[in-house]
Design an enzyme around this catalytic site. Structure first.
Site, PDB file in Angstrom:
ATOM      1  N   GLN A  31       0.828  -1.209   0.000  1.00  0.00           N
ATOM      2  CA  GLN A  31       0.000   0.000   0.000  1.00  0.00           C
ATOM      3  C   GLN A  31       0.863   1.260   0.000  1.00  0.00           C
ATOM      4  OE1 GLN A  31      -3.277  -1.902   2.928  1.00  0.00           O
ATOM      5  NE2 GLN A  31      -3.712   0.218   2.426  1.00  0.00           N
ATOM      6  N   ARG A  33      -9.772  -0.135   7.137  1.00  0.00           N
ATOM      7  CA  ARG A  33     -10.733   0.743   6.467  1.00  0.00           C
ATOM      8  C   ARG A  33     -11.147   1.933   7.324  1.00  0.00           C
ATOM      9  NH1 ARG A  33     -14.329  -0.990   1.504  1.00  0.00           N
ATOM     10  NH2 ARG A  33     -14.726   1.101   0.785  1.00  0.00           N
ATOM     11  N   CYS A  34     -10.150   2.562   7.916  1.00  0.00           N
ATOM     12  CA  CYS A  34     -10.428   3.808   8.629  1.00  0.00           C
ATOM     13  C   CYS A  34      -9.107   4.536   8.769  1.00  0.00           C
ATOM     14  CB  CYS A  34     -11.000   3.559  10.016  1.00  0.00           C
ATOM     15  SG  CYS A  34      -9.868   2.732  11.129  1.00  0.00           S
ATOM     16  N   GLU A  63     -13.208   5.435   3.637  1.00  0.00           N
ATOM     17  CA  GLU A  63     -13.307   4.723   4.898  1.00  0.00           C
ATOM     18  C   GLU A  63     -14.442   5.204   5.783  1.00  0.00           C
ATOM     19  OE1 GLU A  63      -9.280   5.489   5.686  1.00  0.00           O
ATOM     20  OE2 GLU A  63      -8.653   3.588   4.842  1.00  0.00           O
TER      21      GLU A  63
END
Ligand code: CDP
Length: 807
Positions: A238, A385-386, A761
């Site tokens: 990532q 996802r945040c 997110e």
């Protein structure tokens, strides 16, 4: 272009910002033409895989690889003893801790990497793993962070010297298994406010350990070319540039001799931010064998050993006046980090942005204290996802609001409304330090409640309770509310770095003579559609059609340095860099246009896809004309070419927000919830591609449903992972997922060049408390105050049972 093309048609032709442009990536994905790391096949490529510990805590007495070396196809078995002389037996984690690449004398969690078997193919590697004999001596296992802080058992020998705890990367330790204490806010004033309040609500909640579980597991291919001294590393990264820097620092290979490539990535969600032992071992194995080496996890490896998320025990106290005006908030977190502190947080924030836990509310006084703790569990602590720990923070405050509403005997929607930060208070500095850039919470909340007919729903719920009590139904109805504020787009560099790497981002644009372009960014899409949306930003900024702009990410030999994609930072940071680089192109184009039109620079203005002479719109040069002239016409005082680069250090983060409502029926006899309605209003400022935003919201909500209603990495007392396969680890399918209703308001970010905030997110951050609140609300009329997630059928049934609803 035809002369009779209208301005509207020219705008439509660009497919710029605000347009639901179809995803350009999907042509290859839907035809099976994606290029993922496991698709990479190189001549003579070998395969590496790990011998992993079956124990959660044990001393390694001996490793015997002799039988493994006899297995046909096995070429090498690496252990810590082989890596140590190279200084590669450990690697720094993103949190500055020391993680063993291969266990050196001791294992700290089940599945820990003990040896790396290199073979001609995956099957031979698997046989080799079976043949390696490791002698273990079991040690006491600590899986409870509270016990870890009391026990004499020392998990990490490097935390103790002369019988006393030594300082860690984030300051002093309170105990040998303690990692750090991190504080924000004002302790004494908060205590005073709470002590003198009309009403105080207290609650302890556990945000369970879970895992991002991307569909594609982690992996890499390392190829060391000894002839020219160049290492190429393909992988599920990532943050490819950060990986290049870290590989260079730990291997000693100069950075220009390392090329890191992130090909297509099948979802990341935080799991692919950090560095894993597989990367280091593949590189070493490629150097040793002089052949390319591939390492790809299987599902169990991924769930059991790569970065987990959450595992926060949160204890809160919230105080208010009798009328419901919140006066103070106190939060203490015990954070279980597992065997190594491998949390992915900016260096100054060892508990991420947990200090956004005052949420969307104007809370004048607050104090947060976080204690990080080692246990015998896998390392991690990534933002699934945040943004960093924001899901934990929002879950905490949205549960505390519900508990306070119970204490005040008040409607939870109204309690939120009277405490929201008001539109005119922005930019708003929260009690725990953040400056929220913009927001209009009341408008969003009112729109949400009106759309779902909130009053009607409450009336229906009251009737349902009566019917239940009268024995006419066995189903209860829950109304889940949540209002969240995300904090996304790390930097600024002055606040945010990881391992000393400043969190800016970048875009480099090259316009070709015929008026098409390529733009390269420091981020990397893992399914978010960057190739589609970043071209849209550029189309609007430079007036060339999005269809004529290629977006490239993920190759460190070509892309400008950037910190990658996680924490919804791509749009706030790289999106801003894209707009800024586009503006540099436009500034040069303006000078070229003025020259071509024989007027002063100030006498031309940009209009969609061209520069026109002010007051004489029939005199213009299109961006295509200008691109050609930039290369092919000698223009006095201006260099040939049309290129620009921007490295963007954001002045602040962006603060997207949203209002969610979930309506759920719960069968108290089976514990099965039926999500009847889910309404999600998101405000991410300027919207680049509404269709992609909707897709992001659907995905984020589905992962929120998963986490709230069943997904968990659970351990038994021996440190065995109980949910290490997809038979046990809940991944929702179309069967469980409701039909989401999406909506929006638009409150642009005042500091972002195009006013955009992140969105990827937000739905996860807002969704988890919304699903959880719906479950808890169904039982409110029967005395429920709080139950911990995940609300799987069994736990919901137990809640009903504990409340006497089965009697
Ligand atoms: O960093 P990441 O790509 O995961 O998250 P993001 O910046 O929130 O962007 C996710 C996707 O939504 C990208 O394709 C963005 O361009 C798009 N997006 C948008 O269309 N409008 C916004 N205001 C924010 C994001």
């Amino acid at each position: 272009m035809k002369d009779d093309v209208t301005r509207d048609e020219r705008v439509a032709n660009l497919k710029g910002m605000g347009c639901s442009r179809k995803r350009v990536e999907d042509a290859r994905f839907t035809q099976g033409k994606g290029n993922y790391v496991d698709d990479i096949k190189l001549d003579g490529m070998l395969f590496g895989d790990f011998v992993r510990s079956p124990y959660a805590h044990a001393r390694i007495k001996n490793i015997d690889a002799s039988a493994a070396m006899e297995v046909p196809g096995v070429l090498a078995v690496l252990t810590a003893a082989d890596l140590e002389p190279l200084g590669l037996h450990w690697m720094p984690t993103l949190a500055g801790d020391k993680q063993m690449v291969l266990a050196d004398g001791k294992v700290l969690f089940q599945g820990q990497e003990v040896a790396f078997v290199v073979a001609e193919d995956r099957y031979a590697a698997a046989d080799g793993i079976e043949a390696v004999v490791v002698e273990y001596e079991e040690l006491p296992v600590i899986v409870d962070p509270f016990e870890a802080l009391k026990t004499d058992v020392v998990l990490r020998e490097d935390t103790v010297q002369d019988g006393k705890p030594v300082d860690g990367a984030h300051g002093p330790r309170k105990h040998h298994n303690h990692i750090f204490t991190w504080e924000a806010g004002d302790k004494d004033p908060t205590e005073e406010v709470i002590a003198n309040a009309d009403v105080v609500a207290e609650e302890t909640m556990y945000y369970h350990r879970t895992h991002p579980c991307p569909l594609e597991t982690c992996g890499c291919v390392a190829s060391m070319d000894k002839v020219n001294g160049k290492l190429t590393l393909w992988g599920t990264f990532q943050a490819p540039h950060a990986i290049r820097t870290v590989v260079s620092l730990i291997s000693g290979i100069e950075e220009h001799n390392i090329r890191v490539i992130s090909p297509d990535i099948g979802g990341g969600f935080g799991n692919k931010v950090g560095a894993y032992p597989g990367y280091v071992c593949s590189v070493v194995a490629s150097i040793v064998t002089a052949k390319p080496v591939k390492w790809i996890e299987d599902r169990m490896d991924n769930l059991m050993t790569t970065a987990f998320a959450r595992d926060y025990w949160m204890k809160g106290r919230i105080s208010a006046t009798k009328e419901g005006k919140i006066t103070g908030l106190h939060c203490h977190v015990t954070a279980d980090h597992g065997g190594f502190d491998a949390c992915a947080d900016p260096t100054k924030f060892p508990a991420g942005f947990m200090n956004i836990c005052t949420g969307s509310y104007d809370i004048p006084t607050a104090f947060l204290e976080v204690d990080g703790v080692y246990t015998n569990k896998a390392p991690g602590g990534v933002s699934y996802r945040c943004s960093f720990r924001v899901t934990e923070a929002v879950y905490f405050i949205e549960r505390m609001i519900e508990v306070l509403a119970i204490e005040l005997n008040m409607d939870a929607a109204e309690l939120r409304r009277i405490n929201f930060i008001k539109k005119e208070q922005f930019p708003y500095t929260a009690a725990l330090g953040w400056e929220y850039d913009s927001g209009d919470y009341h408008t969003a909340w009112d729109k949400a409640l009106k759309t779902v007919d909130y009053e009607g729903l409450r009336a229906e719920q009251a009737r349902r309770v009566e019917d239940f009590k009268a024995g006419k139904t066995r189903k209860l109805m829950g109304i889940g509310l949540s209002f969240f504020t995300e904090i996304v787009g790390a930097g600024p560099v002055k606040n945010c770095d990881i391992l000393g790497l400043g969190m800016f981002d970048s875009c480099e644009i090259r316009i070709h003579p015929t008026g098409s372009a390529i733009a390269r960014l420091g981020t990397i899409s893992q399914g978010q559609g960057h190739a589609t949306t970043f071209a849209q930003i550029l189309a609007s900024e430079i007036g060339l059609p999005a269809d004529s702009i290629t977006i490239e990410e993920g190759d460190t030999d070509t892309a400008p340095y950037g910190l990658g994609t996680y924490g919804s930072r791509s749009t706030p940071v790289a999106g801003a860099a894209t707009a800024m680089a586009g503006r540099k192109i436009r500034a040069k184009a303006q000078m070229i246009a003025a020259y071509l039109l024989e007027v002063h620079d100030d006498d031309v203005e940009f209009d969609v896809d061209r520069f026109v002479v002010k007051g004489a719109p029939e005199k213009f040069k299109t961006m295509k004309d200008i691109a050609f002239a930039a290369y092919n016409q000698a223009i006095p005082g201006i260099e040939p070419g049309l290129e620009a680069v921007s490295y963007y250090d954001p002045p602040n983060m962006t603060y997207p927000f949203g209002a969610y409502v979930c309506v759920m029926d719960i069968d108290v006899d089976t514990g099965v919830p039926d999500i009847r309605r889910f309404y999600a209003l998101d405000d991410c400022g300027t919207r680049i591609n509404p269709m992609i935003i909707e897709g992001q919201v659907h995905g984020g909500l589905t992962e929120a449903l998963a986490v709230a209603l069943g997904q968990e990495i659970a351990y038994d007392d021996m440190g065995n992972v109980k949910t290490g396969t997809l038979m046990d680890f809940f991944l929702p399918t179309a069967w469980e997922v409701p039909n989401y209703e999406t909506d929006y308001t638009v409150t642009p970010s005042p500091h972002h060049p195009i006013g955009a905030k992140g969105v990827g997110e937000s739905p996860h951050v807002g969704g988890v408390p919304c699903f959880s609140n719906a479950v808890q609300d169904a039982f409110r009329a029967f005395g429920n105050r709080h139950t911990n997630m995940p609300h799987d059928h069994w736990r919901i049934w137990r809640t009903a049972n504990a409340l006497g609803l089965h009697d």
